[in-house]
Design an enzyme around this catalytic site. Structure first.
Site, PDB file in Angstrom:
ATOM      1  N   GLU A 103       5.457   2.338  -9.782  1.00 40.89           N
ATOM      2  CA  GLU A 103       4.150   2.242  -9.123  1.00 40.89           C
ATOM      3  C   GLU A 103       3.095   1.702 -10.085  1.00 40.89           C
ATOM      4  O   GLU A 103       2.232   0.907  -9.692  1.00 40.89           O
ATOM      5  CB  GLU A 103       3.752   3.611  -8.577  1.00 40.89           C
ATOM      6  N   GLU A 134      11.638   9.475  -5.231  1.00 41.31           N
ATOM      7  CA  GLU A 134      10.917  10.702  -4.873  1.00 41.31           C
ATOM      8  C   GLU A 134      11.535  11.430  -3.688  1.00 41.31           C
ATOM      9  O   GLU A 134      11.441  12.660  -3.590  1.00 41.31           O
ATOM     10  CB  GLU A 134       9.451  10.374  -4.577  1.00 41.31           C
TER      11      GLU A 134
END
Length: 694
Positions: free
Chosen positions: A106, A126
């Site tokens: 990210e 995640e």
């Protein structure tokens, strides 16, 4: 040691992530990145910024050790870091080598440019923790690589090589050689060419059949996600990337992330994640304990268990010699090993070259003397102490000094086994679960005399053969089997009282267990449990068992291997078919024993079976057989089909509320007169203190 290192190389500022072991994006790292960007912005001589890790590691993502603490959102948060990167007036280049996952990816997506080594591994994992990417990953990745490719990565959590995304906006250039040199050269080129600063967030993203695609994605994900909410919320977050402006999509992502963070499913998956890592630590065995060399392994027994054990080491590139007493048994065992490997090749899980290499490391013998140069010898013979005694007395004669002698016993006294040798410090229990080449769990049984370097060695070796190792003390059944005995005992008592085997199985499977207890009994062989009960009747006459299980065995119904057990099995099939004869047998048994059958709810079935695990697990903690509650949970998640979204029996008790669990146990004790249901002292203590088990 600082978590980031700032340096200048000519006109390029280099911010190096330096937070071993995985360059996690903890608060200190986030502070370091922002400080580095501010320093570069203030230096007129700096024309560009490179953010880099090493050739093997960019970043393993957010530091989940901060989850649930104030540091999770402490400024600068990861969102703030990425915002600072995007707003930099000087080009920011992310140089990616090795692992770049989660928050690390990210961060890279926020940079103006990205270069990578072709073999770098990227992922947004995640979902495996019951979450979704929470720092813009669900919004930027679809813009960088396309909607479908991004959703596949996000909803699966699986890694992919960087080179798969060649030609997309994810990477501006692939490089070979020294990563930093390549990054500096790229930065200088960007400055010289006055390239405009690109933002992934500004890329337009759409799908030609948006509504139909996302409905298909929802249906597909729902079918495989089961009770886990995160995969479906990943779909919703990516849909927001396509259907909404970037800032609105980010708001959707953050809302979904926060809802998942507080979910019991995510707490369970995070508990398992941390528990697996904690299980590898033994409090009195330091990390720097010397390790014994294990270059060759001996396995005694070429049966199903012995062959499976051997495959673990062969697949890890360790030579194995298998000992049997007869050539016929050896040939049969080797045939099964070859068949297992060939099956993996046919399914595309293994290459033919790898299979040939593994089989090339395998040798057989009919003589104990041939085990003399082995560093580790594991017996996988019949579960009888006298048989083990004969084996270990032979091993004591032939094994070289320093060789580790291991028993694969599932219930027997490892201290007694060690006493059959003159080297008890070298003896340890290594309880593999069947099929040993598939099941992840390995119970490492620590005897009273087991040396610390033996423990350190087998724990490291477990990682090499890709097992989840949990240390247990010596007792009958260790952690897993001691607990499962009471789980099964309660299941049989429920049937004695009025339930059917299939009602019990369906209730527990609906709750989440991979297999109900009666299907499990039939798979393992009812005669095995029968033999244990016969021993219990003599050694522990105070424990109450349902004798209907004995009646079943007296009828020769041993399970799948005989075609009849609690269920009926057709030839060549493992499908469990409810059998009316069992209901007739149970009705007759109840009548003979004066038992009036009653209607039993699915809720009672689940509570009695699962709380039995909890109560016995608490006793294991009190006795020091298990080191920590999470170890017990890892045993059940890895070896007994306990549902991942429940987190293990001990965490589940905490989720229900230990006070409520203890009250229910007391009700069972009052109704049944079974002393087992008196809450374990540890449970009573924790309830009184207002504390949990985990």
């Amino acid at each position: 040691m600082t978590s980031t290192v700032y340096a200048t190389r000519g006109a390029v500022a280099v911010i190096t992530l330096n937070n071993p072991p995985v360059n996690g994006m903890n608060h200190a790292v986030r502070q370091g990145i922002v400080a580095g960007l501010d320093r570069a912005a203030a230096d007129a001589a700096v024309k560009a910024v490179v953010i880099i890790g090493s050739d093997r590691l960019f970043s393993g993502g957010a530091d989940i050790g901060e989850f649930g603490t104030p540091k999770t959102i402490a400024e600068p948060s990861l969102w703030t870091v990425i915002d600072t990167v995007e707003k930099s007036t000087k080009p920011v280049i992310a140089a990616i080598g090795g692992v770049c996952v989660g928050g690390g990816l990210e961060l890279a997506l926020g940079a103006h440019f990205r270069i990578a080594k072709p073999d770098a591994s990227i992922a947004l994992p995640e979902v495996k923790l019951g979450l979704l990417p929470g720092a813009g990953g669900t919004q930027r990745l679809p813009r960088a690589i396309g909607v479908e490719a991004a959703l596949n990565l996000i909803a699966s959590g699986q890694p992919a090589p960087a080179e798969r995304f060649k030609g997309t906006a994810l990477f501006d250039e692939f490089v070979e050689g020294d990563l930093l040199d390549a990054a500096l050269a790229f930065a200088e080129k960007v400055v010289a060419e006055k390239r405009p600063l690109k933002l992934v967030r500004d890329i337009k993203v759409d799908h030609p059949q948006r509504e139909a695609y996302f409905q298909f994605a929802r249906n597909t994900v729902r079918a495989v996600a089961g009770p886990l909410p995160a995969p479906l919320k990943c779909v919703e977050a990516v849909a927001a990337a396509v259907g909404k402006p970037f800032d609105q999509g980010i708001a959707v992502e953050r809302s979904l992330f926060m809802s998942l963070m507080g979910s019991p499913e995510s707490r369970a998956l995070r508990h398992a994640f941390f528990g697996e890592r904690a299980a590898s630590k033994i409090p009195d065995v330091p990390d720097d304990t010397p390790i014994r060399k294990v270059a060759k392994v001996g396995v005694i027994g070429a049966g199903t268990m012995g062959g499976g054990i051997a495959m673990n080491f062969l697949s890890a590139g360790i030579p194995v010699i298998v000992l049997e007493m007869k050539q016929e048994a050896l040939d049969k065992g080797f045939g099964a090993i070859r068949a297992n490997y060939e099956g993996a090749v046919k399914k595309g899980r293994l290459s033919q070259d790898k299979t040939s290499a593994c089989l090339g490391l395998l040798k057989g013998s009919l003589s104990y003397a041939d085990l003399g140069d082995c560093d580790l010898i594991i017996e996988a013979v019949y579960e009888d102490l006298s048989v083990k005694e004969a084996v270990f007395k032979e091993l004591d004669k032939v094994a070289k000094p320093g060789a580790i002698l291991a028993s694969n016993t599932s219930t027997l006294d490892v201290n007694a086994i060690a006493s059959f040798t003159k080297r008890p410090t070298d003896v340890v229990g290594l309880h593999f679960f069947s099929p040993a080449n598939v099941m992840k769990l390995l119970e490492v049984v620590r005897g009273a005399a087991t040396a610390k370097d033996v423990l350190a060695t087998v724990m490291q070796l477990a990682r090499k053969i890709r097992k989840t190792a949990v240390v247990a003390g010596v007792c009958d059944g260790f952690i897993g089997n001691r607990m499962i005995e009471h789980y099964g005992r309660m299941a049989a008592l429920l049937v004695e009282e009025g339930a059917t085997p299939w009602q019990v199985d369906k209730a527990l499977e609906k709750w989440g267990m991979a297999m109900g207890p009666f299907r499990m009994f039939d798979l393992a062989g009812n005669d095995i449990a029968w033999a244990i009960r016969k021993r219990r009747y003599v050694e522990m006459p105070h424990i109450r068992y349902a004798k209907c299980a004995d009646r079943l065995c007296e009828l020769g119904r041993f399970g799948q291997k005989t075609g009849r057990g609690w269920y009926l099995y057709l030839p060549g099939s493992r499908n469990a078919i409810p059998d009316p004869e069992i209901e007739e047998m149970l009705a007759a048994y109840r009548k003979e024993n004066g038992v009036t059958p009653r209607k039993i709810s699915d809720a009672e079935i689940v509570e009695r079976c699962i709380y039995a695990l909890v109560n016995e697990g608490a006793r294991l903690l009190e006795e020091g057989i298990a080191q920590r509650a999470s170890d017990i949970d890892i045993v059940y998640l890895s070896g007994y089909g306990f549902p991942a979204h429940r987190g293990g029996p001990m965490l589940y008790a905490d989720e229900v509320g230990l006070y409520k669990v203890a009250r229910r146990m007391k009700e069972f004790a009052a109704n049944s007169g079974d002393n087992f249901w008196t809450p374990a002292p540890l449970i009573a203590q924790r309830v009184a203190e207002g504390k949990s088990l985990t």
